[in-house]
Each structure stands twice: as structure tokens, then as C-alpha cells.
Scaffold this motif. Structure first.
Motif, PDB file in Angstrom:
ATOM      1  N   TYR A  69       0.811  -1.216   0.000  1.00 18.05           N
ATOM      2  CA  TYR A  69       0.000   0.000   0.000  1.00 18.05           C
ATOM      3  C   TYR A  69       0.844   1.265   0.000  1.00 18.05           C
ATOM      4  CZ  TYR A  69      -4.295  -2.602   1.218  1.00 18.05           C
ATOM      5  OH  TYR A  69      -5.364  -3.439   1.223  1.00 18.05           O
ATOM      6  N   SER A  70       1.961   1.261   0.719  1.00 19.18           N
ATOM      7  CA  SER A  70       2.792   2.469   0.818  1.00 19.18           C
ATOM      8  C   SER A  70       3.388   2.875  -0.531  1.00 19.18           C
ATOM      9  CB  SER A  70       3.892   2.283   1.857  1.00 19.18           C
ATOM     10  OG  SER A  70       4.745   1.228   1.495  1.00 19.18           O
ATOM     11  N   ASN A  71       3.385   1.980  -1.516  1.00 13.58           N
ATOM     12  CA  ASN A  71       3.875   2.306  -2.854  1.00 13.58           C
ATOM     13  C   ASN A  71       2.823   3.029  -3.709  1.00 13.58           C
ATOM     14  OD1 ASN A  71       5.456  -0.585  -2.294  1.00 13.58           O
ATOM     15  ND2 ASN A  71       6.703   1.004  -3.247  1.00 13.58           N
ATOM     16  N   ILE A  72       1.584   3.017  -3.270  1.00 17.25           N
ATOM     17  CA  ILE A  72       0.507   3.616  -4.060  1.00 17.25           C
ATOM     18  C   ILE A  72       0.619   5.135  -4.029  1.00 17.25           C
ATOM     19  CG2 ILE A  72      -1.990   3.903  -4.300  1.00 17.25           C
ATOM     20  CD1 ILE A  72      -2.302   1.086  -3.138  1.00 17.25           C
ATOM     21  N   VAL A  73       0.589   5.744  -5.227  1.00 15.36           N
ATOM     22  CA  VAL A  73       0.668   7.200  -5.337  1.00 15.36           C
ATOM     23  C   VAL A  73      -0.667   7.828  -5.748  1.00 15.36           C
ATOM     24  CG1 VAL A  73       3.147   7.241  -5.777  1.00 15.36           C
ATOM     25  CG2 VAL A  73       1.568   7.084  -7.708  1.00 15.36           C
ATOM     26  N   LYS A  74      -1.579   7.028  -6.329  1.00  7.29           N
ATOM     27  CA  LYS A  74      -2.868   7.561  -6.790  1.00  7.29           C
ATOM     28  C   LYS A  74      -3.906   6.457  -6.777  1.00  7.29           C
ATOM     29  CE  LYS A  74      -5.671  10.446  -9.142  1.00  7.29           C
ATOM     30  NZ  LYS A  74      -6.967   9.870  -8.987  1.00  7.29           N
ATOM     31  N   THR A  75      -5.096   6.786  -6.274  1.00  8.48           N
ATOM     32  CA  THR A  75      -6.211   5.854  -6.343  1.00  8.48           C
ATOM     33  C   THR A  75      -7.405   6.557  -6.983  1.00  8.48           C
ATOM     34  OG1 THR A  75      -7.166   6.419  -4.182  1.00  8.48           O
ATOM     35  CG2 THR A  75      -5.507   4.681  -4.205  1.00  8.48           C
ATOM     36  N   PHE A  96      -4.454   3.158   4.518  1.00  8.95           N
ATOM     37  CA  PHE A  96      -3.548   4.276   4.233  1.00  8.95           C
ATOM     38  C   PHE A  96      -3.441   5.181   5.457  1.00  8.95           C
ATOM     39  CE2 PHE A  96      -5.524   2.980   0.218  1.00  8.95           C
ATOM     40  CZ  PHE A  96      -4.394   2.619  -0.485  1.00  8.95           C
ATOM     41  N   PRO A 101      -2.262   8.298  -0.507  1.00 10.19           N
ATOM     42  CA  PRO A 101      -2.038   8.702  -1.897  1.00 10.19           C
ATOM     43  C   PRO A 101      -3.042   9.773  -2.341  1.00 10.19           C
ATOM     44  CG  PRO A 101      -3.149   6.582  -1.814  1.00 10.19           C
ATOM     45  CD  PRO A 101      -2.808   6.942  -0.400  1.00 10.19           C
ATOM     46  N   ARG A 103      -6.095  11.033  -4.571  1.00  5.40           N
ATOM     47  CA  ARG A 103      -7.285  10.213  -4.798  1.00  5.40           C
ATOM     48  C   ARG A 103      -8.387  11.004  -5.474  1.00  5.40           C
ATOM     49  NH1 ARG A 103     -10.861   7.932   0.179  1.00  5.40           N
ATOM     50  NH2 ARG A 103     -12.492   9.318  -0.521  1.00  5.40           N
ATOM     51  N   VAL A 121      -5.608   1.596  -8.781  1.00 11.98           N
ATOM     52  CA  VAL A 121      -4.473   2.277  -8.177  1.00 11.98           C
ATOM     53  C   VAL A 121      -3.300   2.364  -9.137  1.00 11.98           C
ATOM     54  CG1 VAL A 121      -5.145   1.473  -5.871  1.00 11.98           C
ATOM     55  CG2 VAL A 121      -3.384   0.236  -7.106  1.00 11.98           C
ATOM     56  N   ALA A 123       0.913   2.688  -8.581  1.00  7.22           N
ATOM     57  CA  ALA A 123       1.953   2.580  -7.550  1.00  7.22           C
ATOM     58  C   ALA A 123       3.329   2.847  -8.166  1.00  7.22           C
ATOM     59  CB  ALA A 123       1.931   1.193  -6.915  1.00  7.22           C
TER      60      ALA A 123
END
Length: 125
Positions: A69-75, A96, A101, A103, A121, A123
Motif C-alpha cells: 500500500y505504501s507504494n501507491i501514489v494515486k487511487t 492508508f 495517496p 485520490r 491504483v 503505484a
């Protein structure tokens, strides 16, 4: 080079698409819905359980690419009813907890298989 990411720990694609595509350090994940990957059963019950299932499926796709999850930059969250917004936020926020991220949340007329929430997502490693 484009690399297809696939895991049996997330639902099989319900159409002509990949679970995720990795290009360099970027991972583009297709939207996940509340399908149990073990049984391929679609869950259309309460929004809380649907959201938990969606996030678990996202986690499995990320793991297949050695990400979390910590790699996600946009959802992007798609909801069939904005009245579910607060409940989805409650469950989403558990995934999160630190530096969430970017969103977008969009209300839509319908989603695949009659579900009420879909999340996609992006990432970065």
C-alpha cells in the motif's frame, strides 16, 4: 518494457485486460471489485465488506509486483452511490494510515457484476 502482473490471489480479469501492468518503477493496476479469488464468487452485500474485499485484492496484486500500500501514489474510487462515501472512507483509511495517496472518487451509474465499489491504483517503487 511492459510487464504483465498476474496473481491467483486476486480475481481473474472479467474482460480482456491484465490485473496490472508494470513499466519501469510504475505499476498500473486495473480496478478491483469484490470478487473472492478462491471461489470466483461476486459479493454484492454490504459496502463495508465489499470495500474490505477490494482492498485485499489490491494488496494481492501489489504483492505480485513486490509492492505494498505504501507504494501507491494515486487511487480512483468508483461508487454507485455517494451515500457510501463515509463507509468506504472508514475502511480505506485503515489501509492508508501514513501519507495517503492522491485520490479521486467518482459516482457512476453502474459497475461490473452489480457491485457498488471499484478501486484502481497506480503505484511507484
Amino acid at each position: 518494457m511492459k510487464k504483465v502482473i498476474h496473481t491467483d490471489n486476486a480475481p481473474k480479469a472479467v474482460g480482456p485486460y491484465s490485473q496490472a501492468i508494470q513499466i519501469g518503477d510504475m505499476l498500473f493496476c486495473s480496478g478491483q471489485i469484490s470478487i473472492d479469488p478462491k471461489t470466483n464468487e461476486v459479493f454484492t452485500g454490504d459496502i463495508k465488506t465489499q470495500t474490505e474485499m477490494v482492498l485485499k485484492n489490491i494488496e494481492a496484486v501489489l504483492a505480485a509486483a513486490n509492492m505494498k500500500y505504501s507504494n501507491i501514489v494515486k487511487t480512483t474510487i468508483f461508487l454507485t452511490s455517494m451515500s457510501d462515501f463515509a463507509t468506504v472512507n472508514e475502511i480505506y483509511s485503515k489501509a492508508f494510515t501514513d501519507a495517503p495517496p492522491a485520490r479521486s472518487t467518482v459516482a457512476v451509474a453502474g459497475l461490473p457484476k452489480g457491485v457498488n465499489v471499484e478501486i484502481e491504483v497506480i503505484a511507484h517503487r
